[in-house]
Scaffold this motif. Structure first.
Motif, short mmCIF file in Angstrom:
data_model
loop_
_atom_site.label_atom_id
_atom_site.label_comp_id
_atom_site.label_asym_id
_atom_site.label_seq_id
_atom_site.Cartn_x
_atom_site.Cartn_y
_atom_site.Cartn_z
N SER A 107 -27.16 60.26 -62.61
CA SER A 107 -25.92 60.66 -61.96
C SER A 107 -24.79 59.75 -62.44
O SER A 107 -24.94 58.53 -62.45
CB SER A 107 -26.06 60.56 -60.44
OG SER A 107 -27.13 61.37 -59.99
N GLU A 108 -23.67 60.35 -62.82
CA GLU A 108 -22.59 59.57 -63.42
C GLU A 108 -21.23 60.06 -62.91
O GLU A 108 -21.03 61.25 -62.70
CB GLU A 108 -22.63 59.67 -64.95
CG GLU A 108 -23.88 59.09 -65.57
CD GLU A 108 -24.01 59.41 -67.04
OE1 GLU A 108 -24.57 58.57 -67.78
OE2 GLU A 108 -23.56 60.49 -67.46
N LYS A 116 -16.99 55.72 -67.64
CA LYS A 116 -18.21 56.35 -67.15
C LYS A 116 -19.03 55.32 -66.40
O LYS A 116 -19.29 54.24 -66.90
CB LYS A 116 -19.03 56.93 -68.31
CG LYS A 116 -20.30 57.64 -67.86
CD LYS A 116 -21.03 58.31 -69.02
CE LYS A 116 -21.65 57.30 -69.95
NZ LYS A 116 -22.51 57.94 -70.99
N TYR A 117 -19.44 55.67 -65.17
CA TYR A 117 -20.18 54.75 -64.33
C TYR A 117 -21.39 55.46 -63.74
O TYR A 117 -21.27 56.55 -63.15
CB TYR A 117 -19.29 54.23 -63.19
CG TYR A 117 -18.02 53.58 -63.68
CD1 TYR A 117 -18.02 52.26 -64.14
CD2 TYR A 117 -16.82 54.28 -63.70
CE1 TYR A 117 -16.85 51.67 -64.60
CE2 TYR A 117 -15.65 53.70 -64.15
CZ TYR A 117 -15.67 52.39 -64.59
OH TYR A 117 -14.52 51.81 -65.05
N GLN A 118 -22.55 54.84 -63.91
CA GLN A 118 -23.77 55.43 -63.40
C GLN A 118 -23.91 55.16 -61.91
O GLN A 118 -23.56 54.09 -61.42
CB GLN A 118 -24.99 54.85 -64.13
CG GLN A 118 -26.30 55.51 -63.75
CD GLN A 118 -27.45 55.02 -64.60
OE1 GLN A 118 -27.26 54.34 -65.61
NE2 GLN A 118 -28.67 55.35 -64.20
N LEU A 119 -24.41 56.16 -61.18
CA LEU A 119 -24.65 56.03 -59.75
C LEU A 119 -26.13 55.71 -59.54
O LEU A 119 -26.97 56.61 -59.43
CB LEU A 119 -24.27 57.32 -59.00
CG LEU A 119 -22.79 57.56 -58.69
CD1 LEU A 119 -21.95 57.68 -59.96
CD2 LEU A 119 -22.63 58.83 -57.85
N TRP A 120 -26.46 54.42 -59.49
CA TRP A 120 -27.84 54.00 -59.34
C TRP A 120 -28.43 54.47 -58.02
O TRP A 120 -29.63 54.69 -57.91
CB TRP A 120 -27.94 52.48 -59.42
CG TRP A 120 -27.89 51.94 -60.82
CD1 TRP A 120 -26.80 51.84 -61.62
CD2 TRP A 120 -29.00 51.42 -61.58
NE1 TRP A 120 -27.14 51.31 -62.84
CE2 TRP A 120 -28.49 51.03 -62.84
CE3 TRP A 120 -30.35 51.25 -61.31
CZ2 TRP A 120 -29.28 50.48 -63.83
CZ3 TRP A 120 -31.16 50.69 -62.29
CH2 TRP A 120 -30.63 50.32 -63.54
N ALA A 121 -27.59 54.61 -56.99
CA ALA A 121 -28.09 54.99 -55.67
C ALA A 121 -28.41 56.48 -55.58
O ALA A 121 -28.96 56.92 -54.57
CB ALA A 121 -27.06 54.63 -54.60
N VAL A 122 -28.07 57.25 -56.61
CA VAL A 122 -28.36 58.68 -56.62
C VAL A 122 -29.26 58.98 -57.81
O VAL A 122 -28.81 59.56 -58.81
CB VAL A 122 -27.06 59.51 -56.67
CG1 VAL A 122 -27.35 61.00 -56.48
CG2 VAL A 122 -26.07 59.04 -55.62
#
Length: 214
Positions: A107-108, A116-122
């Motif tokens: 998820s980004e 661009k930033y990754q959503l580690w929690a998703v």
């Protein structure tokens, strides 16, 4: 790894956050912490020479990393911004800076300036995505003309979409709806998690020194 579920109901309040995190990630973190502490204490009590000190250095290195990758990741959403807390960074994005939020193999969030930033929690689960696709295929065969009730259709639709994809769709809709608000404008802010990085680096240096001199 399963995808996260919201810990609170949606709210338009600028002060109240909706919080998304991975329950399985937290459970894994608890297990890893217990395992690390068990082996660390065992080495300190029963180890010989400088083994107890190596164990202490190992705990100083490992515990911050476990916390970083399991407990830290969270996505917080309110009426003006999206906050992404990843293992080593916290990114705050006013909705006006968010260009898109997508889920591929991860998820980004994409910003207007190309960030661009990754959503580690998703986390994206391909297994859950395949399972949801099979449910959707079976449902289309059982009801090819879509004659179910509106309420049933809403709940059935949620069941046919993987949790991570459902969360990303929710965040994307929120970005589109709130991106034009005057109070949701501003610049992206990135803060490094030195409270995690510094102890891990200290533990690594100590562990290397003790391992080499031992």
């Amino acid at each position: 790894m399963t995808s996260p579920t919201p810990s609170a109901q949606p709210s338009e309040s600028d002060q109240e956050d909706r919080v998304f995190r991975s329950p399985l990630g937290v459970a894994g973190g608890v297990f890893l912490l217990l395992l690390a502490v068990f082996f660390g204490i065992d080495s300190m009590l029963n180890g010989h020479g400088n083994a107890p000190f190596i164990a202490i250095a190992g705990l100083i290195l490992v515990i911050p990393l476990i916390v970083a990758f399991t407990f830290r990741p969270v996505v917080q959403v309110n009426g003006v911004r999206l906050r992404i807390r990843n293992p080593f960074r916290t990114i705050t994005l006013p909705w006006g800076t968010v260009a898109d939020i997508r889920a591929g193999y991860s998820s980004e969030a994409f910003t207007q300036d190309g960030g661009k930033y990754q959503l580690w929690a998703v986390p994206v689960s391909l297994r859950q995505r395949k399972r949801a696709s099979r449910r959707a295929a079976r449902a289309s065969q059982d009801d090819p003309h879509g004659r179910t009730s509106v309420s049933a259709s809403v709940s059935d639709h949620d069941a046919r979409v993987a949790p991570a994809d459902r969360t990303v769709a929710d965040l994307r809709e929120t970005a589109e709806r709130l991106g034009g608000k005057p109070e949701a404008q501003g610049e992206a802010q990135v803060r490094w998690a030195y409270e995690v990085i510094v102890p891990a680096v200290v533990g690594l240096v100590l562990w290397i020194i003790l391992a080499v001199t031992g």
